[in-house]
Scaffold this motif. Structure first.
Motif, short mmCIF file in Angstrom:
data_model
loop_
_atom_site.label_atom_id
_atom_site.label_comp_id
_atom_site.label_asym_id
_atom_site.label_seq_id
_atom_site.Cartn_x
_atom_site.Cartn_y
_atom_site.Cartn_z
N LEU A 134 0.82 -1.21 0.00
CA LEU A 134 0.00 0.00 0.00
C LEU A 134 0.85 1.26 0.00
O LEU A 134 0.54 2.23 -0.70
CB LEU A 134 -0.94 -0.01 1.21
N GLU A 141 2.14 1.87 -3.43
CA GLU A 141 1.10 2.25 -4.38
C GLU A 141 0.53 3.64 -4.10
O GLU A 141 0.32 4.44 -5.02
CB GLU A 141 -0.04 1.22 -4.32
N LYS A 142 0.31 3.94 -2.82
CA LYS A 142 -0.42 5.17 -2.46
C LYS A 142 0.40 6.18 -1.68
O LYS A 142 -0.05 7.30 -1.46
CB LYS A 142 -1.66 4.80 -1.63
N GLU A 145 0.79 9.13 3.10
CA GLU A 145 -0.43 9.89 3.38
C GLU A 145 -1.67 9.22 2.80
O GLU A 145 -2.76 9.32 3.37
CB GLU A 145 -0.30 11.32 2.83
N GLY A 146 -1.51 8.56 1.67
CA GLY A 146 -2.67 7.94 1.02
C GLY A 146 -3.08 6.61 1.60
O GLY A 146 -4.09 6.03 1.19
N THR A 147 -2.31 6.09 2.54
CA THR A 147 -2.61 4.80 3.17
C THR A 147 -3.15 5.01 4.56
O THR A 147 -2.62 5.82 5.32
CB THR A 147 -1.33 3.94 3.24
N SER A 148 -4.19 4.28 4.91
CA SER A 148 -4.80 4.41 6.23
C SER A 148 -4.68 3.11 7.03
O SER A 148 -4.54 2.03 6.45
CB SER A 148 -6.28 4.78 6.10
N GLU A 158 -7.46 0.73 6.09
CA GLU A 158 -7.26 -0.06 4.88
C GLU A 158 -6.30 -1.22 5.14
O GLU A 158 -6.51 -2.33 4.65
CB GLU A 158 -6.73 0.82 3.76
N ASP A 210 8.54 -2.36 -5.38
CA ASP A 210 7.74 -1.68 -4.36
C ASP A 210 8.64 -1.05 -3.30
O ASP A 210 8.40 0.08 -2.86
CB ASP A 210 6.77 -2.67 -3.68
N ARG A 224 10.40 7.98 -2.18
CA ARG A 224 9.40 8.98 -1.80
C ARG A 224 9.94 9.82 -0.65
O ARG A 224 10.78 9.38 0.11
CB ARG A 224 8.10 8.29 -1.32
#
Length: 232
Positions: free
Chosen positions: A49, A52-53, A56-59, A62, A129, A136
């Motif tokens: 995750l 991919e995201k 910040e985009g991963t919670s 999820e 990955d 990032r």
């Protein structure tokens, strides 16, 4: 304590006179994961995750949902999303650093450059990955630092090799750290570009990187070749 998922189904009972009786639920238990197994599962899911995201985009919701557990299980193992992310990044950094430093086995300086380039490109190819996560911008302070500090760690390994080569050639060995940072940084930034384009082939990318590093712009070979045993 680990969450245990259960499956429920119904079983119809039959009375002695042949008539259907009441239905009662039948519960089957899936195998309980050990704490270590659950931790690895969460790390694998989080790694996918985050790549991919992004962070910040991963919670946590999820991550927990994909693992089939409740949110408290994630907090129990890692203290939250930040803790999980920190472990993922630390593992990837150690994996890449070990791969690069372990690859530096040849005696000829040019082949050492080839090995370093291949080690990074191998990592990008095999652990895509992980590399996406590393490049990032990390919002979380890591014990091993940032991707820039990882590159600095790798450069330190190369620095020792360059220092010996500089001394043997009559150059100032104090300049070895500068050249080490330049060489490793060039390979790392090229790796970030190659991460998405994947062209040319890995061996050709490595050959051109070493071509520039070894000959400089003034002495570039038109068709650079690899001198080591690695050809792909």
């Amino acid at each position: 304590m680990e969450d245990v998922a259960t499956d429920s189904s119904t079983t119809r009972t039959t009375s002695t006179n042949g008539s259907a009786g009441t239905e009662r639920p039948r519960r089957t238990r899936r195998t309980r994961m050990t704490g270590a197994e659950r931790r690895e599962q969460l790390l694998d899911i989080g790694r996918t995750l985050f790549a991919e995201k992004g962070f910040e985009g991963t919670s946590v919701e999820e991550i927990a949902a994909k693992a089939g557990v409740s949110k408290p299980v994630v907090y129990e193992h890692f203290g939250g999303k930040e803790g999980l992310y920190a472990v993922v990044v630390d593992r990837e950094m150690r994996s890449l650093l070990d791969g690069v430093t372990g690859a530096l086995t040849a005696g000829h300086p040019r082949e050492l450059l080839e090995q370093a380039a291949f080690a990074l490109l191998d990592y990008i190819e095999k652990y895509t990955d992980g590399f996406r996560i590393l490049v990032r911008d990390s919002p979380v302070a890591q014990s091993t630092g940032t991707f820039a500090s990882l590159i600095s760690d790798i450069a330190t390994q190369v620095e020792d090799i360059l220092g010996l080569e500089f001394k043997a050639r009559g150059f100032d060995p104090k300049l070895a750290p500068l050249y080490a940072q330049a060489l490793v940084g060039m390979v790392a930034l090229t790796g970030q570009w190659w991460l998405d384009v994947r062209k040319p082939e890995k061996a050709e990318v490595a050959a051109h990187l070493v071509n520039l590093a070894w000959h400089g712009l003034d002495g570039l070979e038109q068709k650079p070749r690899l001198i080591g045993h690695r050809k792909s």
